[in-house]
Design a protein around this motif. Structure first.
Motif, short mmCIF file in Angstrom:
data_model
loop_
_atom_site.label_atom_id
_atom_site.label_comp_id
_atom_site.label_asym_id
_atom_site.label_seq_id
_atom_site.Cartn_x
_atom_site.Cartn_y
_atom_site.Cartn_z
N VAL A 199 0.84 -1.20 0.00
CA VAL A 199 0.00 0.00 0.00
C VAL A 199 0.87 1.25 0.00
CG1 VAL A 199 -1.69 1.34 1.31
CG2 VAL A 199 -1.94 -1.12 1.15
N GLN A 200 1.90 1.24 0.84
CA GLN A 200 2.77 2.41 0.96
C GLN A 200 3.43 2.75 -0.38
OE1 GLN A 200 3.01 4.31 3.86
NE2 GLN A 200 3.89 5.71 2.38
N GLU A 201 3.91 1.73 -1.07
CA GLU A 201 4.57 1.97 -2.36
C GLU A 201 3.58 2.51 -3.39
OE1 GLU A 201 6.46 -1.77 -3.22
OE2 GLU A 201 8.23 -1.27 -2.02
N ALA A 202 2.37 1.96 -3.40
CA ALA A 202 1.36 2.43 -4.36
C ALA A 202 0.95 3.87 -4.07
CB ALA A 202 0.15 1.51 -4.33
N VAL A 203 0.75 4.18 -2.80
CA VAL A 203 0.36 5.54 -2.42
C VAL A 203 1.51 6.51 -2.70
CG1 VAL A 203 -0.25 7.04 -0.47
CG2 VAL A 203 -1.41 4.84 -0.77
N ASP A 204 2.73 6.11 -2.39
CA ASP A 204 3.89 6.96 -2.67
C ASP A 204 3.99 7.27 -4.17
OD1 ASP A 204 4.60 7.04 -0.01
OD2 ASP A 204 6.28 5.64 -0.20
N ALA A 205 3.78 6.27 -4.99
CA ALA A 205 3.83 6.47 -6.45
C ALA A 205 2.74 7.44 -6.89
CB ALA A 205 3.69 5.14 -7.18
N SER A 258 3.27 11.20 -8.53
CA SER A 258 2.63 11.54 -9.80
C SER A 258 1.83 12.83 -9.68
CB SER A 258 1.73 10.38 -10.23
OG SER A 258 0.85 10.77 -11.24
N VAL A 259 1.04 12.94 -8.63
CA VAL A 259 0.23 14.14 -8.41
C VAL A 259 1.13 15.35 -8.19
CG1 VAL A 259 -1.37 15.25 -6.78
CG2 VAL A 259 -1.81 12.92 -7.57
N GLU A 260 2.18 15.15 -7.42
CA GLU A 260 3.11 16.26 -7.15
C GLU A 260 3.77 16.72 -8.45
OE1 GLU A 260 6.58 18.53 -6.44
OE2 GLU A 260 6.72 16.48 -7.20
N ARG A 261 4.24 15.77 -9.23
CA ARG A 261 4.96 16.09 -10.46
C ARG A 261 4.05 16.74 -11.50
NH1 ARG A 261 6.38 11.18 -11.81
NH2 ARG A 261 7.88 11.05 -10.14
N GLU A 262 2.85 16.19 -11.65
CA GLU A 262 1.97 16.63 -12.73
C GLU A 262 1.06 17.80 -12.36
OE1 GLU A 262 -0.11 13.19 -14.24
OE2 GLU A 262 1.73 11.99 -14.09
N ASN A 263 0.80 18.00 -11.09
CA ASN A 263 -0.16 19.03 -10.70
C ASN A 263 0.42 20.05 -9.72
OD1 ASN A 263 -1.77 16.29 -11.11
ND2 ASN A 263 -3.08 17.96 -11.78
N ILE A 264 0.88 19.57 -8.60
CA ILE A 264 1.32 20.47 -7.53
C ILE A 264 2.50 21.34 -7.97
CG2 ILE A 264 2.22 20.60 -5.17
CD1 ILE A 264 -0.69 19.66 -5.23
N LEU A 293 -6.62 19.47 -0.29
CA LEU A 293 -7.39 18.44 -0.99
C LEU A 293 -6.64 17.11 -1.01
CD1 LEU A 293 -9.52 18.80 -4.08
CD2 LEU A 293 -7.67 17.16 -4.23
N VAL A 294 -5.35 17.15 -1.33
CA VAL A 294 -4.55 15.93 -1.37
C VAL A 294 -4.49 15.30 0.02
CG1 VAL A 294 -2.22 15.00 -1.75
CG2 VAL A 294 -3.20 16.62 -3.39
N THR A 295 -4.24 16.11 1.02
CA THR A 295 -4.18 15.61 2.40
C THR A 295 -5.50 14.97 2.81
OG1 THR A 295 -2.55 17.29 2.99
CG2 THR A 295 -3.78 16.29 4.81
N LYS A 331 -9.69 11.25 -9.65
CA LYS A 331 -10.57 12.24 -9.01
C LYS A 331 -9.75 13.41 -8.46
CE LYS A 331 -13.53 12.70 -4.99
NZ LYS A 331 -13.82 12.11 -3.70
N MET A 332 -8.64 13.08 -7.83
CA MET A 332 -7.78 14.10 -7.24
C MET A 332 -7.22 15.02 -8.33
SD MET A 332 -4.72 13.43 -4.51
CE MET A 332 -5.38 11.90 -3.93
#
Length: 138
Positions: free
Chosen positions: A9-15, A19-25, A67-69, A128-129
């Motif tokens: 789970v941790q690895e999937a959530v980290d990935a 991705s969200v950080e790189r592409e959006n944040i 929102l991410v949090t 969704k995020m």
């Protein structure tokens, strides 16, 4: 939760977070810094006006981070509730006299199912995020 399942789970959530950080944040951070720099370029503005301008520039990024949090906390809470249910079932089985090894197998199986179910939620949560993030500040 079993260490292997927790790691999955941790690895999937980290990935997903990367991705969200790189592409959006990151894009939002760039906009925020450029916007803030523009606020500072206004030599006619008072200190308070510059501060308010910078606050306005920061608002979309703060909203995005919240929102991410929030989404991550919701995901974590759901997973925790699922594993808590597994623990309750295991305790009930122990109380009913089921052998410890069998209870451990049931617990491991239940936790694995929780993780599997929640792993399937990650792509939808990510989509969704990202959709929500792309609408912030527009």
């Amino acid at each position: 939760m079993a260490e292997v399942q927790q790691l999955r789970v941790q690895e999937a959530v980290d990935a997903m977070v990367k991705s969200v950080e790189r592409e959006n944040i990151r894009k939002m951070q760039g906009l925020m810094f450029r916007c803030s720099a523009n606020c500072c370029e206004d030599t006619q503005a008072s200190m308070q006006q510059v501060h308010q301008c910078i606050e306005r520039c920061h608002a979309p990024l703060a909203q995005a981070q919240a929102l991410v949090t929030s989404e991550l906390e919701r995901f974590q809470d759901r997973l925790a509730r699922c594993t808590m249910h597994c623990n309750d079932k295991a305790k009930d089985s122990m109380d009913a006299g089921t052998k410890e090894l069998q209870v451990k197998r049931q617990l491991d199986s239940c936790v694995t199912k929780c993780v599997d179910d929640h792993m399937h939620l990650i792509p939808t949560m990510t989509k969704k995020m990202k959709e929500s993030l792309s609408s912030i500040g527009k």
